[in-house]
Design a protein around this motif. Structure first.
Motif, PDB file in Angstrom:
ATOM      1  N   TYR A 144      19.548  47.982  91.024  1.00 51.51           N
ATOM      2  CA  TYR A 144      20.455  48.509  92.032  1.00 51.51           C
ATOM      3  C   TYR A 144      21.007  50.081  91.109  1.00 51.51           C
ATOM      4  CZ  TYR A 144      20.674  44.663  94.288  1.00 51.51           C
ATOM      5  OH  TYR A 144      20.508  42.915  95.210  1.00 51.51           O
ATOM      6  N   GLY A 145      21.233  51.439  92.163  1.00 50.11           N
ATOM      7  CA  GLY A 145      21.005  52.330  91.671  1.00 50.11           C
ATOM      8  C   GLY A 145      22.384  51.825  90.305  1.00 50.11           C
ATOM      9  N   ASN A 146      21.850  53.118  89.333  1.00 50.47           N
ATOM     10  CA  ASN A 146      23.813  53.365  88.873  1.00 50.47           C
ATOM     11  C   ASN A 146      24.712  53.763  90.037  1.00 50.47           C
ATOM     12  OD1 ASN A 146      25.957  55.046  87.453  1.00 50.47           O
ATOM     13  ND2 ASN A 146      24.424  55.072  85.613  1.00 50.47           N
ATOM     14  N   PRO A 147      25.698  53.259  89.821  1.00 53.04           N
ATOM     15  CA  PRO A 147      26.522  53.674  90.743  1.00 53.04           C
ATOM     16  C   PRO A 147      27.097  55.364  91.689  1.00 53.04           C
ATOM     17  CG  PRO A 147      27.290  51.736  89.571  1.00 53.04           C
ATOM     18  CD  PRO A 147      26.490  51.848  88.996  1.00 53.04           C
ATOM     19  N   GLN A 148      26.598  56.109  90.112  1.00 51.38           N
ATOM     20  CA  GLN A 148      26.905  57.080  90.028  1.00 51.38           C
ATOM     21  C   GLN A 148      25.557  57.908  90.628  1.00 51.38           C
ATOM     22  OE1 GLN A 148      29.251  58.766  88.586  1.00 51.38           O
ATOM     23  NE2 GLN A 148      30.061  57.346  87.668  1.00 51.38           N
ATOM     24  N   VAL A 149      24.821  57.660  91.563  1.00 51.38           N
ATOM     25  CA  VAL A 149      23.685  58.210  91.820  1.00 51.38           C
ATOM     26  C   VAL A 149      23.886  57.770  93.478  1.00 51.38           C
ATOM     27  CG1 VAL A 149      20.624  57.813  91.934  1.00 51.38           C
ATOM     28  CG2 VAL A 149      22.297  57.654  89.950  1.00 51.38           C
TER      29      VAL A 149
ATOM     30  N   GLN B   3      20.988  56.686  95.704  1.00 53.41           N
ATOM     31  CA  GLN B   3      20.354  54.861  96.170  1.00 53.41           C
ATOM     32  C   GLN B   3      21.566  54.240  96.167  1.00 53.41           C
ATOM     33  OE1 GLN B   3      19.861  54.967  91.650  1.00 53.41           O
ATOM     34  NE2 GLN B   3      17.658  56.350  92.043  1.00 53.41           N
ATOM     35  N   ALA B   4      22.807  54.966  95.990  1.00 55.52           N
ATOM     36  CA  ALA B   4      23.693  53.864  97.321  1.00 55.52           C
ATOM     37  C   ALA B   4      23.417  52.850  98.327  1.00 55.52           C
ATOM     38  CB  ALA B   4      24.984  55.007  97.640  1.00 55.52           C
TER      39      ALA B   4
ATOM     40  N   LYS C 283      21.538  51.100  98.596  1.00 54.43           N
ATOM     41  CA  LYS C 283      20.480  50.785  98.891  1.00 54.43           C
ATOM     42  C   LYS C 283      19.996  49.451  97.432  1.00 54.43           C
ATOM     43  CE  LYS C 283      18.598  54.642 101.242  1.00 54.43           C
ATOM     44  NZ  LYS C 283      19.586  54.912 101.797  1.00 54.43           N
TER      45      LYS C 283
END
Lengths: 651, 651
Positions: A538-543, A546-547, A549
């Motif tokens: 999972y992406g860093n939530p800042q990115v 990628q949310a 996804k």
């Protein structure tokens, strides 16, 4: 504590996977690129690089053609040849390379200067445009080639040429009144001179690197001074007049390194610079420069690195953008930048013995670097997107830099020979041979002999990495050797197991390495089991890109969906959070490769024939089950043009 | 059957919502833009447009300054003034405008030519660069102003100027041996000459439009011919030398209109051209051109239109990209393009009587066009993204064109005066007054008198559109008038109800209009109820940028999330598929506006302080409930800089 660079003659890669890549480089890539450098490939853009040297050497009349840094393609090819000869002697190839080296020597000026662009095209303009004209960059690559060819063949001819070149540069640049207080627009010579220092122990080279690094970004700014001095001429105009002079962050020259807080500017320049800085920091015990490396590495890896080991989020300036801005489709992620990242990581490992550097190095190697070359060894990516929708590319300028399939060659051909030289020199990345321990960073199958004091530790790594979970390390030294082995426990592996001579051991685990100290002898055997369940990342939530996804990784490999397996409109596929994964060996192109399948969903259009005029109707789709097939991302675009995406909606 | 353009003197807007916008234009925008045209706004980019006319008129010495199309800003301002004077007489403003018209007349050459750029700066280069230099575009805008000022004030001064200008152009262009076989690089004069024809009934003007339209894209290509003839000089260089000449699709001149299959090139050019073509097709009963309009409209609306009524998916060329390519953050969606879309839709409505054109017109008006201007009337958007992440904009070139907040003025100031003229002439869009029926396209509150034969049908529309569901239409004619009213049933409304004098009627519904024929008299009253539940909109499944996402619309308004209400990192918010909506009136800036709330989710970072070094860890977030607040998108960025997004993940 010091580092001994492994002698690649004593390090034979026999990895079932990367060994084939090395073979491909030897059998296909090196001959193919030799043809390219000589303009014998019909469909490829011309290179003219060898002819440039012939003209500079006075052997032929004609005009310089190509990029101002065209020479570097020859240098990188020579380096690839040098490392390839370590793996497998090839008298004919060596003869060809020796001839090229003679040619390079003939093109060198009496004072040591060596650059065909300036020698042929603008002899009066030497060293007048450091910001834009890559003289020191080309010198750096030739120095690397000289070092490699010496190490690979024992022959000094090119080493002598590059020492003479380095000496000339050392006379031109420095703090002296009659010297230029400059430094390269494109860093490269720093890392090259450090390698030359390693081989020659000539302290002037190390001092010159220190000068280049410390002068960088000083005020009044050298780029401005030389710009005024040469009458404000400019070599590059693609972003406006003298943009490379003005946009100093592009070259990481906007401020002194000690003040820089983020990975910025042209991504290749950044990692090349930092490779040299990390090498210098270690050898000069410079804590301030070590802190610069740690700080900038952390910014890059924590906030600007793609899951594929790609860096450089934007095409403009082939550059970093800003923290947590990681678009998947407009990304640049140049192949060379990931190669430079491997180089930077290697030097950090030599300084830090922390497996996080090896984790990133492995990620870059097994994903973007391998992905930069087609499985046939004859087609290359310069740009490595994480998502491609081929039908759109030609019509929206944000995709101007993206190619849906690998190309035969490039007008700016930095990437193909760079891939060749890194794949032939993998031995430098597998191990960090320190006096206190032998660090095993990558589990590439090989047999190696590493000096330990007056003895030699011989060992063999085997397995079928990155596809299978077990790696075997056998000690093959005929005499007992007391030493420490430090086995990297990859970040992607939750539960690594180490078995020594049949007994499970926990070892002494620090910073991602499992340390085993022992009096090693032939017959000692370590089995490392690295369970490889399919991981959901999972992406860093800042990115924001990628949310919502998910991406799949197995071992070090990132996976993707391709149109060839899953149909078009990949954006309509989704993967339930609880889907189970099946892993299996593929066929054809994918034989010996592990593929992944999972049950997912596809949004299907309801009644296409009566699709409403207005495109945003109430849910014109229905969700149906569909099996999703994921392939290793590095192997995408080997079946013609089609959609691809790594990040998939999780539902 | 013919169309009568409503007389705006007899059409008074008193809408609680758009009436305030008209008031804002009268009280703030027109005076503000007058100051801007005279360079009296300190923080704004200079205009110099009035001074250019003074210099051309010989009243002042100096240099031309500004864009080659700077004159058009004055023309659009004059047009806004003309329509404003219809709504509310203002002798002082009229005097100012009359003075400007005197100035324009003084700047006109004896032969009718009128363009300050060429008159002042390049008098010898008249009509030598149609592809790039906007002479016919500026003429078109001045013709529109002349028509409007005549219609708005009854004064002929500017009409005489532009007739003389049109006659001059008619003498220069045409099939004759000594005429130029050219047409504008930027269409506009076509729609303007059609308006001039409407007012003057001078058939030469219609014939000239036909010539311009039919000559477009013919081979050998006029742009190439004039390019050669003028010695290959080029005015614009931003995408390389003479790119505007070479990239003929940019100007919709790459092929004859009859061969064009898609909306292509510069979006404003496209809709301006098609506005003129649709007008011409109707008045000349040209079935082939009607088919061109239908075909290209359908491509645009079904495959290249944003939910906001924006068009032009990319900044390069401010242009369309390709079918179903609708990025939300890198979109261009110029304000002027949506104004042009309204104009095109208006002409299609006059030809087709199909409500789909009004649906698109309304969508453009209530979303992108209103959104192009700040609620204070002094700040403007040129570009209208559907998603903005301000922190990223400055660092990634794909966002170079995007501003996070509205700007005071622009070096290229086409949009602000365009918004002013469209808002003051709303009456032209509300009704299509045909001899067989009065079509009510927009439910903007107003009272109007429309000729029906020798009589006049007087009516009043009232309500509080687009916030409230009920619209009242009262007949106020003192004498009985037999006529048909055609009420648009908006595409966004699933269950419209029509009540005539207290009784529900179904009427005769065709192509989205409910036809009511009757002998109307004072006291007749229609209540139209347009239920406005919050709608969930989904993208066409071909559009990858909307996959898995939902957007909210209520009535004609598209809604968005803003950081001011929902915090930063809007991409971490999601809306469950079954969330209920609460609608309520906002406060402050949002008083009299309906906001929407729903219970959604936010992905929150777990334990920020121990966030892993490697950014792609296993689900470093947890999903928590959060109330989502949606505001009408047109009103975003009125509270300073912050994130915004329309399309939200649906879970």
């Amino acid at each position: 504590m010091s580092i001994m660079e492994p002698d690649l003659h004593k390090l034979k890669i026999n990895d079932p996977f990367l060994g084939q890549y090395q073979q491909l480089v030897r059998n296909v890539v090196i001959p193919y690129q030799w043809d390219a450098l000589n303009d014998r490939i019909a469909e490829a853009e011309p290179s003219h690089a060898i002819t440039n040297f012939r003209i500079a050497a006075g052997l032929e009349h004609g005009e310089f053609y190509g990029m101002v840094f065209q020479d570097s393609d020859v240098a990188k090819w020579l380096e690839a040849v040098a490392w390839s000869l370590c793996q497998k002697p090839d008298p004919e190839l060596e003869k060809t390379a020796d001839d090229v080296i003679d040619l390079v020597a003939a093109a060198q000026c009496d004072d040591g200067y060596l650059n065909t662009y300036f020698t042929v095209k603008a002899p009066g303009e030497r060293w007048t445009n450091l910001a834009e004209c890559h003289e020191l960059y080309c010198a750096g690559h030739m120095i690397e080639a000289g070092v490699a060819y010496f190490q690979g063949t024992g022959k000094r001819a090119l080493l002598d040429v590059v020492c003479k070149l380095a000496d000339h540069i050392d006379s031109v640049f420095g703090a002296g009144e009659n010297q230029l207080h400059g430094y390269p627009g494109h860093p490269e010579i720093e890392l090259a001179l450090m390698r030359l220092y390693d081989v020659t122990q000539e302290s002037r080279y190390l001092t010159l690197v220190k000068y280049f690094v410390e002068e960088r970004g000083a005020q009044p700014h050298f780029y401005d001074i030389e710009y005024e001095k040469r009458g404000k001429t400019s070599h590059w105009h693609n972003y406006g007049p003298a943009w490379m002079v003005k946009d100093k962050a592009y070259s990481q020259a906007h401020q002194p390194l000690t003040e820089q807080q983020t990975a910025i500017g042209h991504a290749v320049r950044f990692v090349y610079l930092m490779t040299g800085v990390a090498h210098l920091a270690r050898l000069s015990n410079d804590e301030s420069k070590r802190q610069d490396c740690l700080r900038l590495w952390n910014n890059m890896v924590q906030r600007q690195l793609y899951i594929t080991g790609g860096i450089g989020s934007q095409s403009s300036g082939e550059a970093f953008s800003s923290d947590y801005d990681l678009p998947n489709d407009t990304v640049y992620a140049e192949s060379c930048a990931s190669i430079g990242l491997m180089m930077f990581a290697r030097r950090m490992l030599e300084m830090e013995a922390d497996s996080q550097y090896a984790d990133v190095m492995e990620r870059a190697l097994y994903n973007t670097v391998l992905g930069g070359m087609a499985l046939d060894g004859k087609h290359f990516f310069y740009v490595n997107p994480l998502e491609v929708h081929p039908k759109t590319l030609a019509f929206n300028h944000i995709y101007d830099h993206v190619k849906p399939v690998r190309q035969r060659w490039f007008g700016c051909a930095c990437c193909p020979p760079n891939i060749a030289r890194v794949l032939t020199s993998l031995g430098h990345y597998i191990y960090t041979a320190r006096t206190d321990a032998l660090f095993i960073n990558l589990y590439v199958g090989n047999s190696a002999a590493v000096p330990v004091g007056d003895n030699e530790l011989q060992l063999r790594i085997s397995g079928n990495y990155p596809w299978q979970e077990q790696v075997k390390i056998d000690i093959t030294s005929p005499v007992k050797v007391e030493h420490t082995l430090a086995l990297r426990l990859p970040d992607w592996c939750a539960d690594p197991q180490v078995v020594l001579n049949g007994e499970a051991v926990t070892g002494d685990v620090r910073q991602g390495y499992c340390y085993l100290t022992r009096c090693w002898q032939e017959g000692d055997s370590i089995t490392l089991t690295l369970p490889m369940p399919v991981r959901r990342l999972y992406g860093n939530p800042q990115v924001r890109q990628q949310a919502g996804k998910v991406a799949l990784q197995r071992g070090p490999l990132v996976y993707c969906l391709e149109e060839a397996d899953n149909g078009a409109a990949l954006h309509n596929l989704s993967l339930p959070a609880d889907s189970a994964f099946r892993v299996f060996e593929g066929k054809g192109l994918f034989s010996h490769k592990i593929l992944i399948q999972a049950e997912g969903f596809v949004q299907r259009v309801l009644k296409v024939e009566s699709q409403p005029l207005w495109q945003y109707d109430r849910a014109p789709t229905t969700r149906e089950a569909q099996t999703l097939t994921f392939i290793p991302w590095f192997s995408w675009a080997n079946r013609g043009e089609g959609e691809m995406r790594i990040w998939v909606d999780e539902v």
